[in-house]
Every structure is written in structure tokens, then in C-alpha cells.
Design an enzyme around this catalytic site. Structure first.
Site, PDB file in Angstrom:
ATOM      1  N   GLU A 286      94.030  51.862 -50.576  1.00 39.97           N
ATOM      2  CA  GLU A 286      92.703  51.526 -51.101  1.00 39.97           C
ATOM      3  C   GLU A 286      91.766  51.087 -49.986  1.00 39.97           C
ATOM      4  O   GLU A 286      90.596  51.439 -49.979  1.00 39.97           O
ATOM      5  CB  GLU A 286      92.837  50.427 -52.160  1.00 39.97           C
ATOM      6  CG  GLU A 286      91.589  50.219 -52.993  1.00 39.97           C
ATOM      7  CD  GLU A 286      90.581  49.267 -52.382  1.00 39.97           C
ATOM      8  OE1 GLU A 286      89.412  49.294 -52.792  1.00 39.97           O
ATOM      9  OE2 GLU A 286      90.950  48.492 -51.476  1.00 39.97           O
TER      10      GLU A 286
ATOM     11  N   ASP B 149      97.806  47.531 -50.460  1.00 36.18           N
ATOM     12  CA  ASP B 149      97.342  47.261 -49.101  1.00 36.18           C
ATOM     13  C   ASP B 149      96.216  46.233 -49.096  1.00 36.18           C
ATOM     14  O   ASP B 149      95.545  46.010 -50.106  1.00 36.18           O
ATOM     15  CB  ASP B 149      96.904  48.546 -48.404  1.00 36.18           C
ATOM     16  CG  ASP B 149      95.774  49.290 -49.113  1.00 36.18           C
ATOM     17  OD1 ASP B 149      95.672  49.212 -50.355  1.00 36.18           O
ATOM     18  OD2 ASP B 149      94.988  49.960 -48.422  1.00 36.18           O
TER      19      ASP B 149
END
Length: 181
Positions: free
Chosen positions: A155, A90
Site C-alpha cells: 500500500e 506495510d
């Protein structure tokens, strides 16, 4: 194979496969994965398909259907330590796309540079670790221990459904050393 021969082989693979690495990074960048909202399925698919191309079947762990995490492990030919390579899929959202000189989701390669959201944090590092894993897999029978690649999808918003989830529910990803690009 001697250590010197292994190093020489790794350098040959790096030289020969740099175009493939750049292509995978460009495709990974084009697979928009802003978090929030956190849909990383397409980007995860880019990584999984490259592993599968080399005969490595990754495990996809998706505590959130739209945000799968990826695990791929290889065992060496003898006992040894466990190295974990960790990256994330991400990226921060791109609310300022109008300020970009190129499409933030374009993954364009221009004059040796790749343009796009997340290239420097951390799609480049994740792809680098992916290729390290692929190359080490080819040398697995000569290596000691275990090498595990993890690529997590959560994350940017704290890791609850990414790294923390893997630690809590997949103890096989815990190693002696972690390399996070």
C-alpha cells in the site's frame, strides 16, 4: 440465532478477546514491515497464524516473494452480498527512529497504549478487521453472503503488488462493499 442474540454474542467476544487482540497488534507491530524495502513476510505470518488458530486457512498470494498478500474468505449460510474487509501490512519506513521516545519496532503496551511504527496507519485497522473476520466466521452459518478479508503488502508504494494485483489476478476478492479501516 436472532439478530439480537448475534449482537450480544459479538459483544461478549469483543470483551473476552480484547487481550488477545492487543497481543496480536503488539506482535504485528514488532514484525517490522517498512516499505520500502517491503519485506512483510514476518508481519503477514502474524496475521496468518491468528487465522489458523481459529481454523481458517488463509491463501497467501505473493507476486513478490518478500511481500505476500493474504486472502481469507467465509461463506454464509445463505445467499447474499459480498463484504470485503481490507487492510494493509506495510508501513512507511522509520528514518527518524532517533526521535522516538520508544522503540518504533517495539510494540510496547504501556498504560493502555501501544507504541510503534504503523500502529495508527494501519496495523490497528488491519488487526481490527482480522478480528471482525474471525468473529463473523463463528457466525457464518447464520449470515447471508460472503465475507473476505484481504491484507495487502504494497500500500505504501502504490499498491501495484498488493490491492491492484489482487484485483487484476484474484477476482474472488471483488465484492459488493469494501470496508477499509
Amino acid at each position: 440465532m436472532t439478530l439480537e442474540a448475534e449482537r450480544a454474542q459479538l459483544l461478549r467476544w469483543i470483551d473476552a478477546e480484547t487481550p488477545d487482540l492487543i497481543d496480536v497488534l503488539a506482535r504485528f507491530t514488532r514484525a517490522a514491515s517498512p516499505n520500502p524495502p517491503g519485506d512483510t513476510r514476518e508481519a503477514t505470518g502474524v496475521l496468518a497464524s491468528r487465522l489458523e488458530q481459529d481454523g481458517i486457512a488463509p491463501l497467501t498470494v505473493a507476486p513478490l516473494a518478500q511481500a505476500p498478500n493474504l486472502i481469507a474468505a467465509i461463506d454464509g449460510g445463505r445467499a447474499g452480498k459480498h463484504l470485503v474487509l481490507n487492510g494493509h501490512i506495510d508501513v512507511f519506513p522509520c528514518g527518524d527512529a532517533h526521535r522516538w521516545t520508544r522503540d518504533p519496532w517495539g510494540g510496547e503496551v504501556v498504560d493502555g497504549l501501544i507504541y510503534g511504527r504503523g500502529v495508527s496507519d494501519m496495523k490497528n485497522g488491519t488487526v481490527a478487521l482480522l478480528f471482525v473476520h474471525l468473529w463473523l466466521a463463528r457466525l457464518a452459518e447464520t449470515l447471508p453472503g460472503r465475507v473476505t478479508l484481504t491484507a495487502v503488502s504494497d500500500e505504501e508504494t502504490g499498491g501495484t503488488w498488493g490491492a491492484q494485483y489482487l484485483i487484476d489476478h484474484h477476482p474472488e476478492v471483488l465484492g459488493d462493499c469494501l470496508l477499509n479501516a
